[in-house]
Design a protein around this motif. Structure first.
Motif, short mmCIF file in Angstrom:
data_model
loop_
_atom_site.label_atom_id
_atom_site.label_comp_id
_atom_site.label_asym_id
_atom_site.label_seq_id
_atom_site.Cartn_x
_atom_site.Cartn_y
_atom_site.Cartn_z
N ASP A 81 58.11 -33.87 -66.51
CA ASP A 81 59.29 -33.36 -65.83
C ASP A 81 58.94 -32.57 -64.58
O ASP A 81 59.49 -31.51 -64.34
CB ASP A 81 60.09 -32.46 -66.80
CG ASP A 81 60.49 -33.22 -68.05
OD1 ASP A 81 60.49 -34.47 -68.00
OD2 ASP A 81 60.80 -32.59 -69.06
N GLU A 82 57.99 -33.04 -63.85
CA GLU A 82 57.60 -32.37 -62.60
C GLU A 82 57.62 -33.41 -61.51
O GLU A 82 57.27 -34.56 -61.75
CB GLU A 82 56.15 -31.87 -62.70
CG GLU A 82 55.89 -30.83 -63.75
CD GLU A 82 56.39 -29.48 -63.31
OE1 GLU A 82 56.41 -29.25 -62.08
OE2 GLU A 82 56.78 -28.68 -64.18
N PRO A 83 58.00 -33.03 -60.30
CA PRO A 83 57.98 -34.02 -59.22
C PRO A 83 56.59 -34.13 -58.60
O PRO A 83 55.76 -33.25 -58.78
CB PRO A 83 58.96 -33.44 -58.21
CG PRO A 83 58.86 -31.97 -58.42
CD PRO A 83 58.51 -31.73 -59.87
N THR A 89 62.93 -39.48 -56.93
CA THR A 89 63.05 -40.39 -58.06
C THR A 89 64.49 -40.66 -58.49
O THR A 89 64.76 -41.65 -59.15
CB THR A 89 62.29 -39.85 -59.28
OG1 THR A 89 62.73 -38.53 -59.54
CG2 THR A 89 60.80 -39.87 -59.04
N ASN A 90 65.42 -39.78 -58.15
CA ASN A 90 66.83 -39.98 -58.52
C ASN A 90 67.03 -40.24 -60.01
O ASN A 90 67.85 -41.07 -60.40
CB ASN A 90 67.42 -41.14 -57.71
CG ASN A 90 67.52 -40.79 -56.24
OD1 ASN A 90 68.04 -39.74 -55.88
ND2 ASN A 90 66.99 -41.65 -55.39
N LEU A 91 66.27 -39.53 -60.82
CA LEU A 91 66.42 -39.71 -62.27
C LEU A 91 67.03 -38.47 -62.92
O LEU A 91 66.74 -38.14 -64.06
CB LEU A 91 65.07 -40.01 -62.92
CG LEU A 91 64.48 -41.39 -62.66
CD1 LEU A 91 63.05 -41.45 -63.15
CD2 LEU A 91 65.31 -42.47 -63.31
N SER A 96 58.01 -37.45 -62.79
CA SER A 96 56.99 -38.31 -62.17
C SER A 96 56.16 -38.94 -63.28
O SER A 96 56.19 -38.51 -64.44
CB SER A 96 56.09 -37.51 -61.22
OG SER A 96 55.47 -36.46 -61.91
N TRP A 97 55.48 -39.97 -62.89
CA TRP A 97 54.67 -40.75 -63.82
C TRP A 97 53.27 -40.81 -63.21
O TRP A 97 53.09 -41.41 -62.16
CB TRP A 97 55.26 -42.15 -63.96
CG TRP A 97 54.86 -42.88 -65.21
CD1 TRP A 97 54.23 -42.37 -66.30
CD2 TRP A 97 55.08 -44.26 -65.50
NE1 TRP A 97 54.06 -43.34 -67.26
CE2 TRP A 97 54.57 -44.52 -66.79
CE3 TRP A 97 55.67 -45.33 -64.80
CZ2 TRP A 97 54.63 -45.78 -67.39
CZ3 TRP A 97 55.73 -46.57 -65.39
CH2 TRP A 97 55.22 -46.79 -66.67
N LEU A 98 52.34 -40.16 -63.86
CA LEU A 98 50.99 -40.12 -63.33
C LEU A 98 50.09 -41.07 -64.12
O LEU A 98 50.28 -41.26 -65.31
CB LEU A 98 50.42 -38.70 -63.42
CG LEU A 98 51.22 -37.60 -62.73
CD1 LEU A 98 50.55 -36.25 -62.95
CD2 LEU A 98 51.39 -37.87 -61.24
N PHE A 99 49.13 -41.63 -63.42
CA PHE A 99 48.16 -42.50 -64.08
C PHE A 99 46.76 -41.95 -63.82
O PHE A 99 46.51 -41.37 -62.77
CB PHE A 99 48.20 -43.92 -63.50
CG PHE A 99 49.58 -44.48 -63.36
CD1 PHE A 99 50.46 -44.44 -64.43
CD2 PHE A 99 50.00 -45.04 -62.16
CE1 PHE A 99 51.74 -44.96 -64.31
CE2 PHE A 99 51.29 -45.56 -62.03
CZ PHE A 99 52.15 -45.52 -63.10
N ALA A 212 50.83 -30.83 -51.60
CA ALA A 212 49.98 -29.65 -51.74
C ALA A 212 49.27 -29.64 -53.09
O ALA A 212 48.23 -29.02 -53.25
CB ALA A 212 50.82 -28.39 -51.57
N GLU A 213 49.87 -30.31 -54.07
CA GLU A 213 49.30 -30.24 -55.42
C GLU A 213 48.05 -31.12 -55.58
O GLU A 213 47.38 -31.06 -56.60
CB GLU A 213 50.35 -30.60 -56.46
CG GLU A 213 50.84 -32.05 -56.43
CD GLU A 213 52.04 -32.27 -55.50
OE1 GLU A 213 52.16 -31.52 -54.51
OE2 GLU A 213 52.84 -33.18 -55.76
N ALA A 214 47.77 -31.95 -54.58
CA ALA A 214 46.58 -32.80 -54.69
C ALA A 214 45.33 -31.94 -54.70
O ALA A 214 45.25 -30.93 -54.01
CB ALA A 214 46.53 -33.78 -53.53
#
Ligand SMILES: Nc1nc2c(c(=O)[nH]1)N[C@H]1C(S)=C(S)[C@@H](COP(=O)(O)OP(=O)(O)OC[C@H]3O[C@@H](n4cnc5c(=O)[nH]c(N)nc54)[C@H](O)[C@@H]3O)O[C@H]1N2
Ligand SMILES: Nc1nc2c(c(=O)[nH]1)N[C@H]1C(S)=C(S)[C@@H](COP(=O)(O)OP(=O)(O)OC[C@H]3O[C@@H](n4cnc5c(=O)[nH]c(N)nc54)[C@H](O)[C@@H]3O)O[C@H]1N2
Ligand code: SF4
Ligand code: SF4
Ligand code: SF4
Ligand code: SF4
Ligand code: SF4
Ligand SMILES: [Mo]
Lengths: 285, 351, 869
Positions: A81-83, A89-91, A96-99, A212-214
């Motif tokens: 539940d984090e962008p 995403t309009n959900l 977000s979905w991380l791999f 920035a989170e990268a």
């Protein structure tokens, strides 16, 4: 079955062909990973690893769950539940979905290697960490010594297994199977120094775009002092624990002397205890 | 009658390498999808058996409504694959080490007169412990026939390796001591005594290295306790070594020496155990690993047994019958301690 | 880049590397899809949409372009039919409550007279360059799309107006001289009752934005199977000859009559006679002469629609003798499984060629209606009379040949290993079958046997297996003239001096060299890497690339240069088109060229009219001919919808094909609590096709997605009391299927004009054969066909979902509709489609048996190159 048996190297050897020192590794950029699992399958295919059995876990698209003796490359799926910055995403709530395509990190300070009593785990001429299947006696020490939970003992085979960085392919000057199969070059294989530069450039690029989170994980020695540089390092889009990576991994042998010291103290006490006991035994006479 | 009845059933014959065999999944059915009759199995993992992992993965029950992140983060480090043989070895080996040290002490102190019951039984316990311990240790290996690979290299960074060398030296010395120490030949007996003293010295690390070994892993529960486990294990080994000797009747001076040692060891064990829990309070998950669940129950049991052993040892000078009881409780307490520690694991990881 | 109706990253991961590279370089990716997939995870903006409403969304984009004046003026002015005036009498759906003018109710079809362009006395189309004429195409567009406002898009698609605006702004900004934007689609747009019009919408949008024929532009069909493009080209479609030439029908008595019907006087298709004659020469060689119409008589004629669903219905009626299946697992991949099996059981024989045992070959024992333990009226496999022959096929690595990729590039591959056991290639099977037939008929003088004897059949066979040479086949396709291999289709003649198995492919073997085998290309090089493989036609990588230059022949901008007019180019220095790609235009045709009145063929196309395949060389914003369901795309609800059409009363697309039969019930009542949810189907990266060659037989893939499951939102899970990982039963009017469930935030309920619409996602690639399983989800589907190409509508149907495993294993194919109609009359929601009642399937034999009238449907399907399958 023939397995190449590398000799034990403590430092990087020279490439037998070019005479140049080779330190190779992976830079896995999770921001361009599309979660296709091609790497996972390519690894199984090349190394002729068996399947892990068929069971639906209902945990996103992850049905192999973690690295194991028969899964040396594993793609994790994180629905949360984090962008991700810059993504819309309009959900409803942020999402977000991380791999992440995970494997052995071929640590500079490798817990598994330093704890292996048989010398089965060695550092190769490519500065990678390799288990020699003809040496390993399945003592299981490495399993609990890897701060990343990578290496595992196979229940029926008995030995410990993990990513070899495709040692057999490196010998033939081939790219490791997973990196070769990766369509987006999310797994970049190459000389470590180059990869590190590339990672820095990519990170700067993402930061410029406002992501920035990268962050890099294990790219440089001082990032993760507990293991020093990882030879398979990552660009992540959130803190490592989100990806089930330890935030501060420590190769346990870094602290082994603390153990020896406290043992020495205890043993001193025990020796003293023996002396006291014996003397009081004598006094009894 | 339908046409079907007149037709023979579909017969599937599968000559080697045939397509039908492939279709029927006859090869490739081992989960590797390689037709062994057409391709050489030479990949690194070619020898591994399929399907062996199924039970190990997260399953439905715990999946519902948890997010993947939570679920996977429990798996940062791997659970140990060691089975009961390993903690059993820890206890047996520790006991042997302490017994050998006591025996050496007794030899030097000249306890027990000619009978040398403490010296001799210490040596026998050391030898027996090594023998049983080695069997346990080898049994736990995935490839037992390669047990000797432990001594292929000298790797000081690996407590397991160092321990193997210690065990090898200790075992040899114990064996020599146990056998030659009873020789009627004086020279041989001397060799036996030297071996006994050597075993006594090596008995010290025997009693403690397993604690270092666990502390030098990435398992959070052990790593965080790395300064305590060697102490706990040494104390526990001492208690067990004394305990084993308490089971054997000896001369009063020998019994007294063992009793005093046992009392000290058990008091130390309990103290270290408490101090460790206190020290780990900073990392609640780790403290919980020792306090909750089966590990917690075992730990409590261990403490009770050890306390019982302590009490029994205290009264055994007066009540003779309490002596073997103290020994048994001491041994049991030591086993329980090792099994408790082995069981302690931190769920949401990170070291 | 707009990705709509495709799961680009999951279904085309290797191609997606370029999308990722573009994104890394700054391209914005918008993904419009009912569910957040791995593609969405790699996109900048994800827009959730209700399945089956894409025309409304794309219509909204068109309206956005028109109202915000975002179109590329110079491009639209010069290269499209925006200024053409349409005939008097044209009426749009808003005026006719959902229909265009010309609907013939009795025949359930359109009369297209009012769709035509107005022509002056000389036959020239009347145009209004100022776009003010009320009947000019631009005015009609404005009128038609005016109602597709963000609010309307929201009411139909469930898309938040603000999100729509952001997407529209981003995408429509990718237009003009310096910028282009591309649209990628696949079967998420095509497998609908309005599949063709979905893509047509994109055509209108991209023409307005000037994104056709230009680098970084286009409408990219991400085609399916590795060689589906090659299969369509050469072709496997029942109604086409190689190179997209329509097959003759029973009415085409002779060659002249046939050519008269199919050739167009102007534009590219004027060359049809040369292509057809050369094709017949390739097939019949010396036997084909001008006197015998080049053996035109030897070729079979179409007697009706023989597409698969038509045949499926015919089989169920017992009207089909036998069936050959090669390289397809219809039992799993085609819709309405129980109807198929009921048809298969009535066949006398079935031949299956496949790599593995598949459900199709096991139809007589696999399928829910065989379950012995449920009810007495189940079917006993012992009663199935169909004789099944299963032939082992050689896989792609076991034979040589070519793959044609989605960019029409043929790429040759060599044989890597010899096929095991009795497995043989398709080529081997066909060749030796034909050889045996020719032996059998060798002495026949019967006219009906002549096609078998007259055909050229002289391929070299090689090796231990007597494998026919694939190179020989390619050479035959590539074509020969009097001087040997041809190098360009311009050399084809209609006088019998040339032969070519496909006009499109002429040149692939120029100078006797297999160009598909070429592997020279510099990655990252600007241009088209023309020496990597070979693209039909004429090794052109970007169709209509004349449009990459302005009317004067200069690149629209330096950055977007592809080909341009070089005044002094060409062998004689008289000027030529040059650049990075092979020009898709007569090389020496100057931009200033204007056709003489009455010019024919491509001579009728002016030097600034890039769309050579069109009779007028212009991009068709308005389509006067060729579509059965309207000259402009307009929104209709899916056949099985959950909401009424917000735009007008006409609920569904009018000219669709439907089969009203008891074993094929449709659920046509929105707001019906019996089937309240929308189901859409799709693929997963880990699975392929019907699953038989991948996940269900390859354990390395099987372990990655080991079981049939559906995906639902947490809200729906809550509504129905469903637990993540548990069992659910999915019900349609045709079947009930049990599966596991994945509850995920990647699906989201949508607000559609006051209704909450829950979408359920279902990967369709499971079946009962192989090592992992689940029922084939296509059991749930119906047969119904899109109006133009009869594609099934499997991406939007209505279902119910309940927790727990299946209770009744009923199937419409054997049990009829699974639920009674609700009380009272179901609302009549639209005009009927073109129905094919029981016993009438466009198959003559069936019509004879039933004593019915000939089918009213003309058998001319408009399969276009690039239609996705
Ligand atoms: N891994 C893998 N790759 C494949 C295949 C495979 O089986 N497995 N098959 C190949 C073949 S044959 C083909 S044809 C292609 C197909 O390639 P794609 O069309 O990309 O694949 P699909 O997964 O069928 O569906 C595409 C997307 O359409 C969405 N969708 C469904 N309904 C609608 C709708 O009404 N509107 C919109 N906008 N989107 C909708 C689905 O949610 C899905 O994400 O893939 C090819 N590649
Ligand atoms: N609900 C729903 N249904 C769909 C779709 C959807 O999106 N939703 N997608 C549709 C689409 S686009 C497609 S393309 C179909 C795919 O459906 P299919 O084409 O039926 O699926 P595949 O599994 O690819 O089937 C190919 C078969 O050919 C075999 N094969 C492979 N190579 C060879 C060969 O060289 N020779 C021979 N003889 N056999 C070979 C394989 O073993 C396999 O069994 O599914 C369709 N069905
Ligand atoms: S990641 Fe683990 S297994 Fe790999 S080298 Fe590091 S410590 Fe060893
Ligand atoms: S299991 Fe094998 S590789 Fe691991 S520590 Fe033991 S001997 Fe070394
Ligand atoms: S480098 Fe080789 S062994 Fe390691 S994960 Fe990649 S494919 Fe597997
Ligand atoms: S192959 Fe590459 S893109 Fe695919 S999952 Fe692995 S790392 Fe990600
Ligand atoms: S399956 Fe083949 S065609 Fe499809 S993406 Fe992978 S490599 Fe490309
Ligand atoms: Mo497809």
């Amino acid at each position: 079955m023939s397995n190449p048996t590398p000799t034990l190297h403590t430092t990087t050897a020279n490439d037998p062909v070019t005479g140049v020192a080779r330190q190779v590794g992976f830079f896995t950029d999770t921001s361009v990973c599309i979660g296709c699992k091609a790497c996972e399958v390519a690894c199984k295919q090349w190394n002729q690893l068996p399947d892990d059995g068929f069971s639906l876990t209902a945990k996103s698209f992850d049905n192999t769950i973690d690295l194991s003796a028969t899964t040396w490359r594993h793609v994790g799926f994180i629905e949360r539940d984090e962008p991700v910055s810059g993504q819309e995403t309009n959900l409803g709530d942020p999402f977000s979905w991380l791999f992440i395509a995970d494997s052995c990190k071929h640590c500079e300070d490798a817990g598994c290697l330093d704890n292996c009593p048989t010398g089965a785990l060695v550092r190769t001429e490519y500065d990678t960490v390799y288990v020699q299947p003809d040496i390993c006696n399945g003592c299981g020490t490495c399993v609990v010594s890897c701060p990343f939970g990578v290496i595992d003992k196979h229940p029926t085979d008995g030995r410990a297994w993990k990513c070899t960085m495709c040692y057999d392919r490196l010998k033939d000057d081939e790219t490791p199977a997973c990196a070769q199969a990766c369509p987006t070059e999310a797994i970049a294989f190459g000389e470590l120094s180059e990869l590190r530069e590339r990672a820095d450039v990519r990170l700067a690029e993402l930061h410029d775009r406002g992501v920035a989170e990268a962050r890099l994980y294990g790219a440089h020695d001082d990032d993760l002092p507990g293991t020093r540089g990882l030879h398979a390092f990552y660009l992540l889009l959130d803190s490592p624990d989100v990806y089930s990576l330890p935030t501060n991994p420590v190769a346990p042998q870094k602290t082994v002397n603390e153990g020896w010291r406290s043992m020495a103290g205890a043993l001193g006490a025990m020796a003293a205890g023996v002396a006291v006991a014996m003397l009081s035994g004598r006094r009894a006479r | 009658m339908s046409r079907h009845d007149q037709r023979p059933d579909i017969v599937m014959r599968h000559p080697p390498g045939s397509w039908q065999a492939l279709a029927a999944g006859e090869f490739g059915s081992d989960g590797r999808n390689v037709d062994t009759r057409r391709a050489e199995l030479s990949g690194e993992g070619a020898g591994l058996e399929a399907g062996a992992r199924v039970g190990d993965r997260g399953h439905l029950g715990d999946a519902s409504q948890t997010t993947v992140a939570e679920e996977v983060s429990k798996r940062v480090t791997k659970q140990s694959r060691w089975t009961w043989e390993v903690p059993a070895y820890f206890a047996v080996g520790g006991m042997a080490g302490a017994a050998a040290t006591l025996a050496a002490g007794a030899l030097l102190a000249g306890l027990g007169g000619d009978e040398q019951r403490l010296v001799r039984s210490g040596r026998v316990i050391a030898l027996g412990g090594t023998a049983v311990g080695s069997v346990l240790l080898v049994a736990d290996l995935g490839r037992p026939e390669r047990f000797w690979h432990m001594l292929r290299v000298w790797r000081p960074s690996s407590p397991m390796n160092v321990g193997s060398w210690v065990l090898a030296g200790f075992g040899t010395a114990s064996a020599v001591a146990a056998v030659l120490g009873r020789s009627r030949n004086r020279r041989l007996r001397f060799v036996g005594d030297v071996a006994g003293l050597t075993a006594g010295v090596l008995g010290l690390p025997m009693a403690g290295y397993t604690g270092v070994l666990l502390g030098a892993t990435a398992q959070p529960a052990w790593w965080h306790a790395r300064r305590w486990l060697p102490r706990l294990f040494v104390a526990s080994a001492a208690s067990a070594g004394a305990g084993a000797l308490e089971l054997i009747p000896m001369s009063p001076d020998e019994e007294r020496a063992v009793r005093i040692f046992a009392i000290g060891a058990r008091a130390a064990d309990l103290a270290v155990s408490k101090a460790m829990v206190h020290d780990l309070a900073d990392t609640p998950e780790v403290a919980a690993a020792y306090g909750n669940g089966q590990a917690g129950r075992r730990k409590k049991l261990a403490e009770r047994l050890t306390a019982g052993a302590l009490a029994a040892a205290l009264v055994s000078s007066k009540v003779r019958a309490a002596r073997p009881l103290a020994g048994a409780l001491g041994l049991a307490g030591s086993f329980a301690t090792r099994f408790a520690v082995m069981q302690a694991t931190v769920k949401p990881g990170g070291t | 880049m707009l990705i709509i109706g495709s799961n680009f990253a999951e279904a085309h991961p290797v191609g997606f590397q370029w999308a990722m590279e573009a994104r890394t370089a700054g391209t914005k990716i918008i993904h419009v899809d009912p569910r957040f997939s791995r593609t969405s995870a790699s996109a900048d903006q994800f827009v959730p949409i209700r399945p089956g409403t894409d025309i409304a969304f794309i219509g909204g984009l068109i309206n956005y372009v028109l109202t915000n004046e975002r179109w590329f003026t110079e491009f639209v002015d010069a290269y499209t039919n925006a200024g053409h005036v349409v005939a008097e009498g044209i009426e749009l759906p808003d005026e006719l409550d959902g229909l265009f003018s010309g609907w013939v109710t009795d025949e359930s079809r359109y009369d297209t007279a009012t769709w035509q362009f107005e022509r002056d006395e000389s036959g020239e189309a009347v145009t209004d360059p100022t776009f003010t004429h009320p009947r000019c195409v631009m005015s009609l567009l404005r009128r038609h799309y005016a109602r597709y406002t963000p609010e309307m898009v929201s009411d139909i698609c469930g898309i938040d107006p603000a999100a729509f605006d952001r997407a529209a702004d981003t995408f429509t900004a990718a237009s003009g001289r310096d910028r282009t934007g591309m649209v990628c689609y696949a079967v998420g747009l095509t497998m609908h009752s309005k599949g063709v019009q979905n893509i047509r919408s994109l055509g209108v949008l991209q023409l307005l934005l000037g994104n056709i024929g230009r680098p970084g532009g286009g409408i990219l069909a991400l085609r399916g199977h590795a060689n589906v493009q090659g299969a369509t080209d050469l072709p496997v479609l029942y109604d086409l000859w190689p190179g997209y030439l329509p097959k003759p029908t029973a009415d085409d008595v002779d060659l002249a009559g046939y050519l008269e019907r199919v050739a167009k006087p102007t534009g590219w298709w004027a060359n049809t006679p040369a292509y057809v004659v050369s094709l017949l020469k390739a097939w019949f060689g010396d036997a084909a002469t001008a006197e015998n119409d080049y053996c035109f008589d030897r070729m079979p004629r179409l007697t009706g629609d023989h597409s698969y669903m038509v045949t499926q219905a015919a089989m169920a009626d017992g009207a089909v003798e036998g069936m050959m299946v090669a390289g397809e697992n219809v039992s799993v991949s085609s819709v309405h499984g129980s109807l198929q099996r009921s048809g298969f059981r009535k066949l006398r024989w079935m031949v299956v060629r496949d790599l593995t045992m598949i459900e199709t070959a096991e139809f007589w024992k696999r399928g829910e209606e065989y379950a012995k333990d449920r009810g007495e009226d189940r079917i006993d496999p012992a009663d199935v009379d169909t004789e099944v022959f299963l032939f082992p096929a050689a896989a792609h690595v076991e034979k040589e040949g070519s793959f044609t990729n989605t960019q029409r590039i043929l790429q040759w591959k060599d044989q890597a290993v010899v096929p095991p056991g009795d497995a043989r290639s398709e080529l081997w099977f066909t060749h030796h079958l034909m050889a045996r037939l020719r032996d059998i008929y060798a002495d026949s003088t019967d006219l009906k046997d002549q096609p078998i004897l007259d055909g050229t059949w002289d391929y070299e066979v090689e090796g231990a297996l007597d494998e026919p040479s694939a190179n020989d086949v390619l050479a035959e396709i590539g074509g020969f003239g009097p001087d040997g291999p041809l190098s360009s289709f311009g050399e084809l003649r209609d006088d019998g001096t040339t032969s070519a198995g496909a006009w499109t492919h002429v040149g692939v073997t120029a100078s006797g060299d297999n160009h598909a085998r070429h592997r020279d290309g510099t990655p990252g090089e600007k241009g088209a890497a023309l020496d990597w493989g070979w693209a039909w036609p004429a090794n052109r990588r970007n169709l209509y690339n004349r449009a990459s230059a302005d009317p004067e022949g200069r690149p629209w901008s330096e950055d977007k240069a592809l080909i341009w007019w070089d005044e002094t180019g060409g062998p004689d220095g008289g000027g030529a088109w040059v650049g990075h790609d092979t020009p898709d235009f007569p090389v020496d045709r100057a931009p200033s060229y204007r056709p003489e009145p009455g010019a024919t063929g491509t001579d009728a196309i002016a030097g600034d009219q890039p769309f050579l395949m069109q009779t007028d060389g212009l991009g068709a914003l308005w389509v006067a001919d060729g579509l059965r369901d309207g000259p402009l795309p307009t929104h209709y609800e899916p056949l099985e919808g959950v909401a009424p059409n917000r735009l007008y009363r006409q609920q569904n697309t009018p000219a669709r094909t439907q089969w009203d039969r008891d074993d094929n019930p449709y659920h046509r009542a929105y707001d019906d609590p019996r089937f309240p949810f929308v189901l859409t189907t799709y693929r997963l990266t880990e699975t392929f096709g019907s699953g038989s060659m991948a996940n269900r037989n390859l354990s390395w893939l099987g372990e990655l997605q080991p079981e049939l499951f559906c995906e639902i939102s947490p809200q729906l899970a809550e509504l129905r009391g469903i637990e993540n990982g548990g069992w659910v039963t999915m019900k349609s009017l045709r079947a009930e299927v049990e599966m596991r469930v994945l509850v995920t935030r990647r699906l989201v309920p949508l607000q559609v004009a006051g209704r909450t619409v829950h979408t359920v996602g279902l990967p369709y690639q499971w079946g009962r054969t192989g090592q992992i399983g689940g029922a084939a989800p296509n059991e749930l589907q119906k047969i119904s066909g899109e109006a133009n190409v009869t594609i099934e509508e499997c991406k939007a149907i209505t279902i119910d979902l309940v927790p727990g495993r299946v209770a009744r294993n009923l199937r419409a194919g054997t049990d009829g509709p699974l639920q009674p109609e609700p009380d009272g009359d179901a609302p009549a929601r639209d005009l009927p489609g073109i129905t094919r009642p029981t016993g009438r399937h466009g198959v003559t034999m069936a019509a004879d048996q039933q004593g019915g009238e000939p089918d009213s449907q003309a058998a001319t399907s408009k399969s276009e190159p690039g239609a996705t399958s």
